[in-house]
Motif scaffolding. Structure first.
Motif, PDB file in Angstrom:
ATOM      1  N   PRO A 102      58.450 -18.462  16.405  1.00  0.00           N
ATOM      2  CA  PRO A 102      59.895 -18.644  16.233  1.00  0.00           C
ATOM      3  C   PRO A 102      60.699 -17.925  17.325  1.00  0.00           C
ATOM      4  CG  PRO A 102      59.017 -17.100  14.609  1.00  0.00           C
ATOM      5  CD  PRO A 102      57.841 -17.602  15.379  1.00  0.00           C
ATOM      6  N   ALA A 103      61.988 -18.261  17.389  1.00  0.00           N
ATOM      7  CA  ALA A 103      62.876 -17.605  18.347  1.00  0.00           C
ATOM      8  C   ALA A 103      63.410 -16.311  17.746  1.00  0.00           C
ATOM      9  CB  ALA A 103      64.036 -18.536  18.686  1.00  0.00           C
ATOM     10  N   ASP A 104      63.659 -15.316  18.612  1.00  0.00           N
ATOM     11  CA  ASP A 104      64.325 -14.100  18.128  1.00  0.00           C
ATOM     12  C   ASP A 104      65.840 -14.308  18.167  1.00  0.00           C
ATOM     13  OD1 ASP A 104      65.194 -13.722  20.731  1.00  0.00           O
ATOM     14  OD2 ASP A 104      63.760 -12.141  21.210  1.00  0.00           O
ATOM     15  N   GLU A 105      66.593 -13.251  17.882  1.00  0.00           N
ATOM     16  CA  GLU A 105      68.056 -13.430  17.775  1.00  0.00           C
ATOM     17  C   GLU A 105      68.686 -13.760  19.123  1.00  0.00           C
ATOM     18  OE1 GLU A 105      67.015  -9.325  18.458  1.00  0.00           O
ATOM     19  OE2 GLU A 105      66.345 -10.704  16.912  1.00  0.00           O
ATOM     20  N   GLN A 106      67.972 -13.497  20.215  1.00  0.00           N
ATOM     21  CA  GLN A 106      68.496 -13.865  21.544  1.00  0.00           C
ATOM     22  C   GLN A 106      68.047 -15.269  21.962  1.00  0.00           C
ATOM     23  OE1 GLN A 106      67.194 -10.346  23.929  1.00  0.00           O
ATOM     24  NE2 GLN A 106      69.350 -10.425  24.560  1.00  0.00           N
ATOM     25  N   GLY A 107      67.281 -15.924  21.104  1.00  0.00           N
ATOM     26  CA  GLY A 107      66.820 -17.279  21.424  1.00  0.00           C
ATOM     27  C   GLY A 107      65.518 -17.298  22.211  1.00  0.00           C
ATOM     28  N   ARG A 108      64.845 -16.129  22.327  1.00  0.00           N
ATOM     29  CA  ARG A 108      63.566 -16.097  23.067  1.00  0.00           C
ATOM     30  C   ARG A 108      62.420 -16.376  22.100  1.00  0.00           C
ATOM     31  NH1 ARG A 108      65.374 -11.191  26.498  1.00  0.00           N
ATOM     32  NH2 ARG A 108      65.737 -12.182  28.512  1.00  0.00           N
ATOM     33  N   TYR A 109      61.559 -17.318  22.481  1.00  0.00           N
ATOM     34  CA  TYR A 109      60.472 -17.733  21.586  1.00  0.00           C
ATOM     35  C   TYR A 109      59.256 -16.832  21.748  1.00  0.00           C
ATOM     36  CZ  TYR A 109      63.247 -21.859  20.786  1.00  0.00           C
ATOM     37  OH  TYR A 109      64.269 -22.693  20.436  1.00  0.00           O
TER      38      TYR A 109
END
Ligand code: MLT
Length: 408
Positions: free
Chosen positions: A147-154
């Protein structure tokens, strides 16, 4: 109910450009008198080069007669176009690419999204941050990430931050990766990779057994003769790199659709058992199974880019957008903005003034200047604090947009 491919549900947001389109449409609907100038998506605006349009018309006429009709095109493309591409784009510049290593397609976007299919799902993928979203999203959809983290990094992807400090040129990864997406001239930052940069990447890929997926869709915008326009200008690249090119931003084909991918015969992948297999054969198999090729009139139009008249017209078209980029960079720097890119690319990468966030500055430009840009954060966490302006616009609109931005 049918079960979904749940990897799609990991996608952090809608695809960037439809989201920008949605916000722009909402603004235009609420402000019907606002004369909105679109410099967001990099979509060309000028008519097709005359020799290209004429060649397409003549090809349509051929199709209207039984004697000169063409049905399915050859899977990789007609020889007349493959040979013209190999000759003019590569061999004339001393770059070794054979016509039978070229695969035509309907776009570099599709090719850069599809190429991951021929690699294992457990392969470690590196991409730049910011990045053209297609490279990332296609790997998420395939299931190569968490999944992505809160910064959008997968989770599972290796991000190579491209910042003002490193000149927006991707650093080599610390450890091993199997696949690397590189784009030069870069979308979105407009930065270019030098010969030394590319040589370091080729050396890395040879050492690590990695494959470089090199997107050169904007190579026609390179003005500096020292900057490579093809990764195959680098010794040893044929064994480690795929290259993607497009007629979209050179001959105005964003709507017409024609691009190509080069897969050299020497380029190998490996089975789990360690057997080396040419990627050329796998890509050929993938394309011939899932794709039916570029239409005959479009291929004729693309081939017309390589006649003397076609080359002159394409040169004029690219030169027009290059001049837009030059004017934009000059005026915005004069107005006090920090502007990157634009010298060898049709994109300007602009630091948001006063430390504003990307989407905030996007909203401000839209609401106060009625100019659409692309928020840098839409290209990745490291794009936060920047916006991208596209030079693909008519000159009077470019001038008007600059006047409005200067007046902010
Ligand atoms: C962009 O604006 O980044 C490009 O138009 C996207 C594309 O070429 O698909």
């Amino acid at each position: 109910m049918a079960l979904l491919n749940e990897h799609y549900l990991k996608l952090a947001a809608g695809y960037l450009f439809p989201e920008i389109g949605r916000r722009t449409a909402a603004f235009a609907e609420a402000n019907p008198d606002a004369d909105v100038i679109r410099m967001g998506i990099g979509d060309v605006v000028r008519g097709l080069p005359r020799p290209v349009a004429d060649a397409m018309k003549a090809a349509c006429e051929e199709l209207a007669h039984d004697e000169s009709f063409h049905g399915y095109p050859p899977a990789r493309g007609y020889d007349f176009l493959l040979e013209a591409i190999a000759g003019h784009e590569f061999n004339a510049r001393g770059v070794p690419v054979d016509a039978d290593e070229i695969f035509l397609s309907d776009g570099s976007k599709c090719d850069s999204a599809n190429i991951q299919e021929i690699f294992g799902l457990d392969q470690r993928v590196a991409l730049t941050d910011p990045v053209y979203p297609v490279y990332c999203d296609s790997n998420v959809m395939a299931g190569r990430t968490g999944p992505a983290d809160e910064q959008g990094r997968y989770e599972g992807l290796v991000y190579l931050p491209c910042t003002a400090e490193n000149g927006f040129r991707p650093p080599l990864p610390d450890g091993h990766v199997d696949l690397v997406y590189l784009c030069s001239p870069n979308n979105p930052t407009g930065a270019v990779m030098t010969r030394q940069d590319l040589a370091a990447w080729v050396e890395y890929a040879r050492r690590e057994g990695a494959v470089l997926l090199f997107d050169a869709a904007y190579e026609a915008y390179v003005t500096d003769p020292e900057i490579p326009r093809s990764i195959y200008e680098i010794d040893g690249a044929r064994e480690v790199a795929v290259e993607m090119r497009s007629f979209s931003k050179t001959a105005g084909f964003t709507g017409v659709r024609c691009a190509f991918t080069v897969v050299p015969h020497e380029l190998m992948g490996s089975t789990a058992a360690g057997e080396a297999v040419p990627l050329h054969g796998l890509w050929d198999r993938r394309q011939s199974t899932k794709y039916n090729g570029v239409s005959y009139p479009v291929q004729k139009g693309a081939a017309a880019c390589y006649t003397p008249e076609g080359k002159a017209a394409v040169g004029e078209l690219v030169g027009f957008y290059q001049e837009n980029a030059r004017l934009m960079k000059r005026d915005l720097i004069e107005a006090g903005y920090t502007v990157h890119g634009a010298d060898n690319a049709p994109y300007l990468w602009i630091a948001c003034p006063g430390g504003a966030g990307s989407w905030d500055f996007f909203d401000r430009l839209l609401q106060e200047a009625h100019v659409v840009c692309t928020p840098g954060a839409g290209f990745g966490a490291a794009g936060e604090g920047y916006v991208r302006l596209s030079a693909f616009q008519q000159r009077p609109l470019v001038e008007e947009a600059l006047r409005r931005i200067r007046a902010l």
